[in-house]
Design an enzyme around this catalytic site. Structure first.
Site, PDB file in Angstrom:
ATOM      1  N   ARG A 174       0.863  -1.190   0.000  1.00 21.50           N
ATOM      2  CA  ARG A 174       0.000   0.000   0.000  1.00 21.50           C
ATOM      3  C   ARG A 174       0.893   1.231   0.000  1.00 21.50           C
ATOM      4  NH1 ARG A 174      -4.539  -1.291  -1.637  1.00 21.50           N
ATOM      5  NH2 ARG A 174      -5.335   0.716  -0.932  1.00 21.50           N
ATOM      6  N   HIS A 208      13.291  -2.923  -1.507  1.00 17.81           N
ATOM      7  CA  HIS A 208      12.755  -2.868  -2.872  1.00 17.81           C
ATOM      8  C   HIS A 208      13.538  -3.839  -3.760  1.00 17.81           C
ATOM      9  CE1 HIS A 208      10.700  -1.219  -6.323  1.00 17.81           C
ATOM     10  NE2 HIS A 208      11.854  -1.189  -6.950  1.00 17.81           N
TER      11      HIS A 208
HETATM   12  C1  GAR Z   1      10.016  -8.639  -1.781  1.00 13.05           C
HETATM   13  O1  GAR Z   1      10.700  -9.041  -2.948  1.00 13.05           O
HETATM   14  C2  GAR Z   1      10.075  -7.137  -1.631  1.00 13.05           C
HETATM   15  O2  GAR Z   1      11.286  -6.593  -2.066  1.00 13.05           O
HETATM   16  C3  GAR Z   1       8.938  -6.712  -2.516  1.00 13.05           C
HETATM   17  O3  GAR Z   1       7.928  -7.652  -2.282  1.00 13.05           O
HETATM   18  C4  GAR Z   1       8.523  -8.895  -1.920  1.00 13.05           C
HETATM   19  C5  GAR Z   1       7.912  -9.355  -0.625  1.00 13.05           C
HETATM   20  O4  GAR Z   1       8.336 -10.662  -0.331  1.00 13.05           O
HETATM   21  N1  GAR Z   1       8.502  -5.398  -2.212  1.00 13.05           N
HETATM   22  C6  GAR Z   1       7.981  -4.574  -3.111  1.00 13.05           C
HETATM   23  O5  GAR Z   1       7.813  -4.878  -4.277  1.00 13.05           O
HETATM   24  C7  GAR Z   1       7.579  -3.232  -2.556  1.00 13.05           C
HETATM   25  N2  GAR Z   1       7.149  -2.379  -3.619  1.00 13.05           N
HETATM   26  P1  GAR Z   1       8.270 -11.215   1.146  1.00 13.05           P
HETATM   27  O6  GAR Z   1       6.815 -11.020   1.606  1.00 13.05           O
HETATM   28  O7  GAR Z   1       8.591 -12.661   1.006  1.00 13.05           O
HETATM   29  O8  GAR Z   1       9.237 -10.470   1.968  1.00 13.05           O
END
Ligand code: GAR
Length: 210
Positions: A91, A109
């Site tokens: 969000r 990120h």
């Molecule tokens: C991760 O790769 C994080 O870097 C990305 O979502 C994934 C969550 O994985 N975040 C974004 O894209 C934020 N814009 P996780 O729930 O296994 O940590």
């Protein structure tokens, strides 16, 4: 130790890495809350199993972003939170919320910022034919996926990579640099000056830190 909340929307593998790292007795942050905007986020069950308090604030039941954020803020205050780690929290925040946590909120990120802000970073990196990709831990500022960088790790893009294979290579480095970044930020070893972080880690790549 800083009372730290992790905000998630899904699987929570970065959350797992942060919880594991914070078990070290000298770690400057204590993970006291995992908060999700989705009650069914798989990460919540894992956090509970790890003995961390969990809460869910469903954004869909609020009239707008600010009402949702006021509710989040209330939960954070109730748990006397000092520091926030966004870990796959999908969000966007208003400047109102972010400014209250300026210098006290990190994000991870899945790209080497300032390249590939936003979503589908691995697909876009493959489509562009870049040879190096990676991840970034940074302080959160009102502009999406901007903000002073605390740590980055680079991984090679290999022939035959798919978004999944490349994403897995990046994710394994997210799990390395995010705990490092939290350690530095929570201990005060890094601080924000303008749009930079003083004391930030030198660039590393997966051959050095694997
Ligand atoms: C991760 O790769 C994080 O870097 C990305 O979502 C994934 C969550 O994985 N975040 C974004 O894209 C934020 N814009 P996780 O729930 O296994 O940590």
């Amino acid at each position: 130790r800083l009372r730290t909340a992790i905000l998630i929307s899904g699987r929570g593998s970065n959350m797992d890495a942060l919880i594991a790292a914070a078990r070290a007795p000298d770690f400057p942050a204590e993970i006291v809350l995992v908060l999700s905007n989705r009650a069914d986020a798989p990460g919540l069950a894992k956090a509970k199993a790890a003995g961390v308090a969990v809460a869910a604030v469903d954004h869909k039941i609020y009239a707008g972003r600010e009402e949702f954020e006021r509710s989040l803020q209330l939960v954070l205050e109730t748990h006397r939170i000092d520091f926030i780690c966004l870990a796959g929290f999908m969000r966007l925040f208003t400047p109102w919320f972010i400014n209250q946590w300026r210098g006290r909120m990190l994000n991870i990120h899945p790209a080497l910022l300032p390249s590939y802000r936003g979503l589908h970073t691995h697909e876009r990196a493959l489509a562009d034919g870049v040879k190096i990709h990676g991840c970034t831990a940074h302080f959160v500022v009102p502009e999406m996926d901007e903000g002073p960088i605390v740590a980055q790790a680079a991984v090679p893009v290999l022939d035959g990579d798919t978004p999944e294979t490349l994403g897995a290579r990046v994710l394994s480095q997210e799990h390395v640099i995010y705990p490092l970044a939290l350690r530095l930020a929570a201990s005060g070893a890094v601080r924000i000056e303008g749009n930079r972080v003083l004391g930030a880690l030198p660039a590393c790549d997966d051959r050095l830190i694997a």
